[in-house]
Write an enzyme that holds these catalytic residues in place. Structure first.
Site, PDB file in Angstrom:
ATOM      1  N   PRO A  31       0.847  -1.204   0.000  1.00 45.91           N
ATOM      2  CA  PRO A  31       0.000   0.000   0.000  1.00 45.91           C
ATOM      3  C   PRO A  31       0.872   1.238   0.000  1.00 45.91           C
ATOM      4  O   PRO A  31       1.723   1.401   0.877  1.00 45.91           O
ATOM      5  CB  PRO A  31      -0.788  -0.141   1.310  1.00 45.91           C
ATOM      6  N   GLN A  85      -6.451  -1.449   3.143  1.00 42.45           N
ATOM      7  CA  GLN A  85      -5.695  -1.130   4.348  1.00 42.45           C
ATOM      8  C   GLN A  85      -6.320   0.042   5.091  1.00 42.45           C
ATOM      9  O   GLN A  85      -6.634   1.072   4.492  1.00 42.45           O
ATOM     10  CB  GLN A  85      -4.239  -0.789   4.039  1.00 42.45           C
ATOM     11  N   CYS A 115       2.872   3.368   8.992  1.00 42.67           N
ATOM     12  CA  CYS A 115       3.053   4.664   8.330  1.00 42.67           C
ATOM     13  C   CYS A 115       3.896   5.589   9.200  1.00 42.67           C
ATOM     14  O   CYS A 115       3.564   5.847  10.359  1.00 42.67           O
ATOM     15  CB  CYS A 115       1.702   5.304   8.044  1.00 42.67           C
ATOM     16  N   LYS A 155       0.325  -4.775   9.033  1.00 39.67           N
ATOM     17  CA  LYS A 155       1.613  -4.316   8.512  1.00 39.67           C
ATOM     18  C   LYS A 155       2.237  -3.372   9.535  1.00 39.67           C
ATOM     19  O   LYS A 155       1.588  -2.446  10.013  1.00 39.67           O
ATOM     20  CB  LYS A 155       1.431  -3.593   7.173  1.00 39.67           C
ATOM     21  N   ASN A 216       9.281  -6.904   3.848  1.00 42.76           N
ATOM     22  CA  ASN A 216       9.071  -5.705   3.047  1.00 42.76           C
ATOM     23  C   ASN A 216      10.254  -4.761   3.223  1.00 42.76           C
ATOM     24  O   ASN A 216      10.808  -4.651   4.310  1.00 42.76           O
ATOM     25  CB  ASN A 216       7.757  -5.033   3.494  1.00 42.76           C
ATOM     26  N   GLY A 217      10.624  -4.082   2.138  1.00 40.99           N
ATOM     27  CA  GLY A 217      11.676  -3.082   2.201  1.00 40.99           C
ATOM     28  C   GLY A 217      12.829  -3.386   1.263  1.00 40.99           C
ATOM     29  O   GLY A 217      13.451  -4.443   1.375  1.00 40.99           O
ATOM     30  N   ASP A 218      13.097  -2.494   0.320  1.00 38.95           N
ATOM     31  CA  ASP A 218      14.271  -2.552  -0.563  1.00 38.95           C
ATOM     32  C   ASP A 218      14.284  -3.748  -1.514  1.00 38.95           C
ATOM     33  O   ASP A 218      15.355  -4.168  -1.959  1.00 38.95           O
ATOM     34  CB  ASP A 218      15.570  -2.555   0.258  1.00 38.95           C
ATOM     35  N   GLY A 240       7.157  -2.431  -2.849  1.00 40.78           N
ATOM     36  CA  GLY A 240       6.622  -1.085  -2.960  1.00 40.78           C
ATOM     37  C   GLY A 240       7.306  -0.312  -4.060  1.00 40.78           C
ATOM     38  O   GLY A 240       6.917  -0.372  -5.220  1.00 40.78           O
TER      39      GLY A 240
END
Length: 351
Positions: A31, A85, A115, A155, A216-218, A240
């Protein structure tokens, strides 16, 4: 596929009965506020993503039936499940918003504890701020999970900062509260999107829960997706920024993780057609005025890594007519296509 290759991902089944959801390939579109609007989700789903998740939606706005918010929650039909979400700090509002989202067709509800934006985390005490109040976090998780029959997921980040890396603690609370899957972004709130995602830390979350865990991430290449899974022990990946200008990237990751082989991105002529169809969909959905403005960032991302793209973007950003932008796209892409130019995705991400 070689005979000794073992797929790196397996299907994940959440829920039970008529609301059971199976993620055949747990490679998920993250998201992303201002990015994963309905046209983009529809395109990424069409290109083969395992799951798409809406932009973060404020629960209070959903409960008030804000027209713009309801449009943000609109579900993309066909091609696998969709998740909505929600963010908020009031358990009752989150529960009511979840019911509304399910009524709009959501197959899953995702709760945002990740967030980092000041307006959300500080101003509204939602998003990643909830990682600092585990008691309230638990009430929100339990109220939302009890409110709907569809699976509810969470998340979050590693923690608020490196002095409070409490994602493992929240994972245990989430499991006890009825949450059915966890996604962990390998950064703290205070890092925002700086530094490098810590995939190794996510193994600490995986170690304390029986729930499926998504890393999640990179994740910007197929090889990074495999490395993230190996280092975290996670059951799937969420992508993402790696999808910016590459709606086909999740399909490439799925193929690599299930076969061990890479598949090329679409050729430049096909990329141009995808870009144009996407740009037209944005203008159709948001209206010509807003669509021209909102579509700029997507067109810019598609062009990264191509020769002369900086000048192309500068010219496009001075245009207010969508037809003029389309004509510019043809003038920019067609010579490159004729010359057989191949876009390098890593160059695109670095541009």
């Amino acid at each position: 596929m070689s005979s000794d290759f073992s797929p790196r991902i397996k299907p994940i089944t959440l829920g039970r009965g008529r609301h059971q959801v199976t993620l055949a390939q747990p490679v998920i579109l993250a998201p992303l506020s201002g990015v994963t609007d309905r046209p983009f989700r529809a395109l990424v789903k069409e290109q083969g993503a395992g799951l798409v998740v809406s932009e973060m939606i404020a629960s209070w706005a959903m409960v008030r039936e804000n027209r713009k918010t309801l449009c943000m929650a609109e579900v993309v039909s066909g091609g696998g499940p969709s998740s909505v979400q929600l963010a908020g700090c009031d358990p009752q509002a989150m529960a009511e918003a979840a019911k509304i989202a399910v009524g709009l067709g959501a197959d899953l509800i995702d709760i945002n504890f990740g967030c980092p934006v000041k307006k959300v985390a500080i101003g509204q005490l939602a998003g990643s701020s909830l990682m600092r109040d585990e008691a309230l976090a638990g009430r929100i998780l339990e109220a939302t999970a009890r409110a709907v029959e569809v699976p509810v997921t969470l998340k979050m980040r590693m923690g608020w900062d490196h002095n409070s890396l409490n994602a493992p603690s929240l994972a245990r609370i989430a499991e006890q509260s009825g949450i059915q899957m966890l996604t962990v972004h390998g950064r703290t709130r205070q890092q925002f999107y700086e530094g490098v995602a810590d995939w190794d830390f996510i193994a600490n979350v995986k170690a304390v829960t029986k729930l499926p865990v998504i890393v999640n991430g990179d994740i910007t290449t197929e090889q990074k997706a495999e490395e993230a899974l190996r280092r975290s022990g996670a059951d799937g990946v969420m992508i993402g920024r790696g999808s910016y200008g590459r709606p086909w990237f999740l399909r490439q990751v799925i193929h690599y993780l299930t076969t061990g082989q890479t598949i090329p991105a679409p050729g430049l002529a096909a990329q141009k057609e995808i870009l144009l169809n996407h740009y037209r969909a944005v203008r159709s959905y948001f209206g010509e005025g807003a669509g021209v403005r909102l579509g700029r960032k997507h067109v810019a991302w598609y062009s990264q890594g191509l020769r002369g793209s900086a000048a192309f973007r500068a010219a496009m950003n001075r245009m207010d007519d969508g037809r003029e932008v389309e004509a510019l796209v043809h003038r920019f892409y067609d010579p490159l296509i004729e010359q057989g130019f191949v876009r390098q995705d890593e160059l695109a991400l670095a541009a």
